[in-house]
Design an enzyme around this catalytic site. Structure first.
Site, PDB file in Angstrom:
ATOM      1  NE  ARG A 243      10.217   1.429   5.415  1.00  0.00           N
ATOM      2  CZ  ARG A 243      10.034   0.572   4.902  1.00  0.00           C
ATOM      3  NH1 ARG A 243      10.566   0.089   3.783  1.00  0.00           N
ATOM      4  NH2 ARG A 243       9.696  -0.364   5.611  1.00  0.00           N
TER       5      ARG A 243
ATOM      6  N   GLY B  81       0.724  -1.110   0.014  1.00  0.00           N
ATOM      7  CA  GLY B  81       0.062   0.041  -0.017  1.00  0.00           C
ATOM      8  C   GLY B  81       0.543   1.329  -0.063  1.00  0.00           C
TER       9      GLY B  81
ATOM     10  CG  HIS C 189       3.067   0.669  -5.665  1.00  0.00           C
ATOM     11  ND1 HIS C 189       3.352   1.794  -4.630  1.00  0.00           N
ATOM     12  CD2 HIS C 189       3.702  -0.290  -5.108  1.00  0.00           C
ATOM     13  CE1 HIS C 189       4.001   1.435  -3.509  1.00  0.00           C
ATOM     14  NE2 HIS C 189       4.370   0.062  -3.862  1.00  0.00           N
TER      15      HIS C 189
HETATM   16  P1  AMP Z   1       6.001  -2.086  -1.696  1.00  0.00           P
HETATM   17  O1  AMP Z   1       4.686  -1.667  -1.364  1.00  0.00           O
HETATM   18  O2  AMP Z   1       7.051  -0.921  -1.336  1.00  0.00           O
HETATM   19  O3  AMP Z   1       6.259  -3.629  -1.127  1.00  0.00           O
HETATM   20  O4  AMP Z   1       6.676  -2.299  -3.143  1.00  0.00           O
HETATM   21  C1  AMP Z   1       5.644  -3.121  -3.993  1.00  0.00           C
HETATM   22  C2  AMP Z   1       6.216  -3.504  -5.412  1.00  0.00           C
HETATM   23  O5  AMP Z   1       6.394  -2.112  -5.780  1.00  0.00           O
HETATM   24  C3  AMP Z   1       7.662  -4.056  -5.224  1.00  0.00           C
HETATM   25  O6  AMP Z   1       7.798  -5.001  -6.133  1.00  0.00           O
HETATM   26  C4  AMP Z   1       8.558  -3.009  -5.419  1.00  0.00           C
HETATM   27  O7  AMP Z   1       9.806  -3.402  -5.788  1.00  0.00           O
HETATM   28  C5  AMP Z   1       7.911  -2.130  -6.335  1.00  0.00           C
HETATM   29  N1  AMP Z   1       8.332  -0.786  -6.152  1.00  0.00           N
HETATM   30  C6  AMP Z   1       8.342   0.127  -5.136  1.00  0.00           C
HETATM   31  N2  AMP Z   1       9.061   1.294  -5.694  1.00  0.00           N
HETATM   32  C7  AMP Z   1       9.488   1.161  -6.676  1.00  0.00           C
HETATM   33  C8  AMP Z   1      10.019   1.843  -7.657  1.00  0.00           C
HETATM   34  N3  AMP Z   1      10.673   3.319  -7.404  1.00  0.00           N
HETATM   35  N4  AMP Z   1      10.534   1.539  -8.918  1.00  0.00           N
HETATM   36  C9  AMP Z   1       9.853   0.151  -9.240  1.00  0.00           C
HETATM   37  N5  AMP Z   1       9.389  -0.745  -8.457  1.00  0.00           N
HETATM   38  C10 AMP Z   1       9.127  -0.197  -7.168  1.00  0.00           C
END
Ligand code: AMP
Length: 287
Positions: free
Chosen positions: A190, A34, A40
């Site tokens: 973050r 989220g 995303h």
């Molecule tokens: P998270 O919500 O942070 O667990 O991320 C969910 C998905 O989004 C994961 O596969 C992350 O690697 C991807 N993700 C988050 N930030 C980025 C970004 N800046 N570029 C590419 N993918 C991202």
């Protein structure tokens, strides 16, 4: 766009996914915690392009946070997340509670040997056990044809690829490019913790990666020298504290002394109290 259907139990999620399959439609899946942002969105768009239906999970997974980490304060802007899913034409949002995901008597954990011993696995003990376990559970529940992960979490992506292979989880794992803001900072949930000044200093992660790329282009192959140059650049920022800066084999995550083959350059830096990660990869032909 129609609103996505919101599902909060594993059983209902599986029933929905089975129905998609029964209609001969392919299903793409984007697991997230989220606090959704444009990165995303880019994963969702890719999943939409390549599949007939798309499910997104929103689950802040307690088992991948250490006791002193930010599980409690991790942002949970659920209504805004739903709006982003709707704008990107998501079909189903799976948003279970921790109790729905983890039985009180939960005993089974997934560990992917060796790949979690370095980088984020070193500084966040147990993190990848939590990640691998929740991704295995989510893939078992959602049963997608393809699952989409960002290359920003390069170690996580590699661990998921190997786990899906080893456990025959039967979906294609698709790695997607890192999305950056115009100042080069990788987009992250973050980043919202950063003050304006910390945000300025956060550019040092990508700047260090670019410095490494330039030096590698110039012929440098010595990992210690490259890491030293990147460390010096990061340490110019008053609020930056290096967690790790590493050059590793992109398949095994093991440290390299001399760069060769498929190389992952990855770093984690605390800016104030916020820990950020970033990386880049390159292919180096043997001399
Ligand atoms: P998270 O919500 O942070 O667990 O991320 C969910 C998905 O989004 C994961 O596969 C992350 O690697 C991807 N993700 C988050 N930030 C980025 C970004 N800046 N570029 C590419 N993918 C991202």
């Amino acid at each position: 766009m129609p609103e996505p259907i919101v599902i909060d139990t594993p059983q209902a999620m599986t029933e929905w996914a089975v129905e998609v399959g029964r209609r001969d439609m392919t299903l793409g899946f984007v697991p997230t915690m989220g606090a959704l942002h444009e990165a995303h969105g880019s994963l969702i768009d890719r999943a939409k392009q390549e599949n007939d239906a798309v499910a997104v999970s929103i689950f802040v997974n307690p088992t991948q946070f250490g006791p002193s980490e930010d599980f409690a304060k991790y942002p949970r802007p659920f209504e805004a997340d739903l709006a982003l899913c709707e704008a990107h034409d998501v079909d189903a949002v799976f948003a279970p509670s921790p109790e729905a995901m983890y039985d009180r008597d939960m005993r089974t954990w997934v560990e992917v040997g060796g790949l979690a011993d370095n980088l984020c696995g070193l500084s966040r003990p147990g993190h990848f056990r939590g990640v691998a376990t929740v991704v295995a559970k989510l893939l078992s529940i959602v049963r997608p044809d393809r699952a989409y992960f960002g290359r920003k979490d390069a170690q996580q992506l590699r661990i998921v690829e190997v786990m899906v292979r080893d456990l025959n989880l039967g979906c294609e794992v698709v790695g997607c490019p890192i999305v950056r803001d115009p100042d080069g900072v990788a987009v992250s949930s973050r980043n919202r913790y950063l003050s304006v000044e910390e945000r300025r200093q956060a550019r040092c992660l990508n700047q260090a990666l670019q410095l490494c790329e330039r030096q590698v282009d110039g012929g440098e192959r010595n990992a210690i020298k490259l890491i030293e140059a990147m460390t010096n650049l990061v340490q110019e920022q008053p609020d930056a504290e290096v967690d790790y800066i590493a050059l590793v084999n992109a398949e095994t995550m093991q440290d390299l002394e001399i760069l060769e083959g498929h190389v992952l350059c990855a770093l984690a830096v605390k800016i104030g109290t916020t820990r950020l990660i970033d990386n880049t990869t390159f292919e180096i032909a043997p001399e």
